[in-house]
Design a protein around this motif. Structure first.
Motif, PDB file in Angstrom:
ATOM      1  N   ASP A 186       0.190  -4.206   5.879  1.00 39.01           N
ATOM      2  CA  ASP A 186      -0.350  -3.832   7.189  1.00 39.01           C
ATOM      3  C   ASP A 186      -1.779  -4.343   7.371  1.00 39.01           C
ATOM      4  O   ASP A 186      -2.550  -3.780   8.160  1.00 39.01           O
TER       5      ASP A 186
ATOM      6  N   HIS B 218       0.863  -1.181   0.000  1.00 42.99           N
ATOM      7  CA  HIS B 218       0.000   0.000   0.000  1.00 42.99           C
ATOM      8  C   HIS B 218       0.902   1.234   0.000  1.00 42.99           C
ATOM      9  O   HIS B 218       2.125   1.091   0.097  1.00 42.99           O
TER      10      HIS B 218
ATOM     11  N   ASP C  62       5.629   4.599   5.223  1.00 44.04           N
ATOM     12  CA  ASP C  62       6.653   3.671   5.713  1.00 44.04           C
ATOM     13  C   ASP C  62       6.792   2.445   4.803  1.00 44.04           C
ATOM     14  O   ASP C  62       7.525   1.512   5.123  1.00 44.04           O
ATOM     15  N   HIS C  63       6.085   2.462   3.667  1.00 43.98           N
ATOM     16  CA  HIS C  63       6.186   1.370   2.690  1.00 43.98           C
ATOM     17  C   HIS C  63       6.686   1.887   1.337  1.00 43.98           C
ATOM     18  O   HIS C  63       7.294   1.148   0.575  1.00 43.98           O
TER      19      HIS C  63
ATOM     20  N   HIS D 150       5.359  -5.452   9.387  1.00 43.48           N
ATOM     21  CA  HIS D 150       6.151  -5.027  10.548  1.00 43.48           C
ATOM     22  C   HIS D 150       6.362  -6.149  11.577  1.00 43.48           C
ATOM     23  O   HIS D 150       6.920  -5.898  12.652  1.00 43.48           O
TER      24      HIS D 150
END
Ligand SMILES: [Zn+2]
Length: 320
Positions: free
Chosen positions: A249, A143, A147-148, A300
């Motif tokens: 996520d 997505h 942080d991706h 994560h």
């Protein structure tokens, strides 16, 4: 003197107790979600593709000596037809990227994803495992959250695979205002009118649609709409028995599909559609029960990576 010490000890005890209670409430306390409605399984035929391997490229970690340790970064798929990067972790300019947001937004970004800033830029880590970043064929993002996608800022330009739904979401000014998507990152994406990822009505495992990236059954993408409208999961099949399913996520960690645990209070706000996201967690839990040999890897969830990559970060696993 003794009295002062006692008072200090009491204060410290109170501080630790309040801290632990807050941490428990914000992160560890998670109620079980209802199970998903049973879904038929389309069992894939998987062959071992010679020369294929998967590598764990970890750009950041927290609490790595504990079972609940978090991680961020990429999974690199080395494929004879060209290599694929799955997610890219945060940008090495993370602090600058979030510096212009209002204080409350800045604090949220700083204290959550800000814990997973890369220490070494992604291209340097790739070179350490013999990968030339210039030669990557493409990247796919689970997505478009910062942080991706941030690692794209450190990489040479390359084709990024995203669906129309996710491109529309990332281009939405209200999404960008929340800080979850950074405008500069979207410059690395394809135009909204020219999505690079489309699903076929081809059932795969417990999903109704799928996209076979290399047309050889090695990397299959399925929709996981909920966390964001165009969230995807990526199956990497190294051999019939060595398979991972990277779910971004869709769940916080392994508890999400092992216990069907809801997202933690602190991370729940990041779900774009919580009802859909919770349904996806139920679906993943059902899949995990049906296919126990498949290693489900939340982006994560550090303990999940360690199961598939027993030699740790910067190691590769092949099908043979
Ligand atoms: Zn994330």
């Amino acid at each position: 003197m003794l009295r002062v010490l006692k008072r200090l000890a009491r204060l410290l005890f109170a501080f630790v107790t309040v801290g632990a209670a807050a941490l428990y409430g914000l992160y560890f306390r998670r109620a079980p979600l209802p199970p998903a409605a049973p879904h038929a399984r389309a069992v894939p035929v998987i062959s071992t593709i010679p020369g294929i391997s998967a590598c764990w490229v970890e750009t950041a970690k927290t609490f790595s000596s504990f079972s609940f340790g978090m991680t961020a970064g990429s999974v690199l798929v080395k494929h004879p037809a060209g290599d694929l990067l799955i997610d890219t972790g945060s940008s090495s300019h993370y602090d600058q990227e979030i510096s212009g947001f209002p204080f409350a937004t800045w604090l949220k970004l700083k204290s959550l994803a800000g814990q997973l800033k890369p220490k070494v830029p992604l291209p340097d880590l790739l070179r350490r495992i013999g990968e030339d970043p210039e030669k990557l064929r493409w990247a796919i993002l689970s997505h478009t959250h910062l942080d991706h996608s941030g690692g794209l800022m450190d990489l040479p330009r390359l084709p990024v695979l995203l669906t129309r739904e996710e491109l529309q979401f990332a281009a939405d000014p209200s999404v960008q205002a929340k800080g979850y998507v950074i405008a500069a990152h979207t410059q690395k994406f394809p135009p909204v009118a020219a999505p690079t990822l489309r699903f076929e009505p081809a059932p795969y495992e417990t999903f109704d649609e799928s996209a076979d990236l290399y047309k050889d059954g090695s990397v299959i993408v399925v929709p996981l709409r909920g966390h964001t409208p165009g969230s995807v999961g990526i199956f990497v099949n190294l051999s019939p028995t060595r398979r991972l399913f990277y779910v971004g996520d869709a769940v916080d960690d392994e508890r999400g599909f092992e216990e069907r645990a809801e997202k933690s209070l602190i991370l729940r706000d990041s779900d774009n559609d919580m009802t859909l996201a919770n349904q996806i967690a139920g679906r993943l839990s059902e899949l995990h029960e049906k296919v126990p040999g498949l290693t489900v890897i939340p982006a994560h969830g550090r303990s999940a990576y360690k199961k598939f990559f027993p030699s740790g970060p910067l190691s590769c696993v092949s099908g043979q």
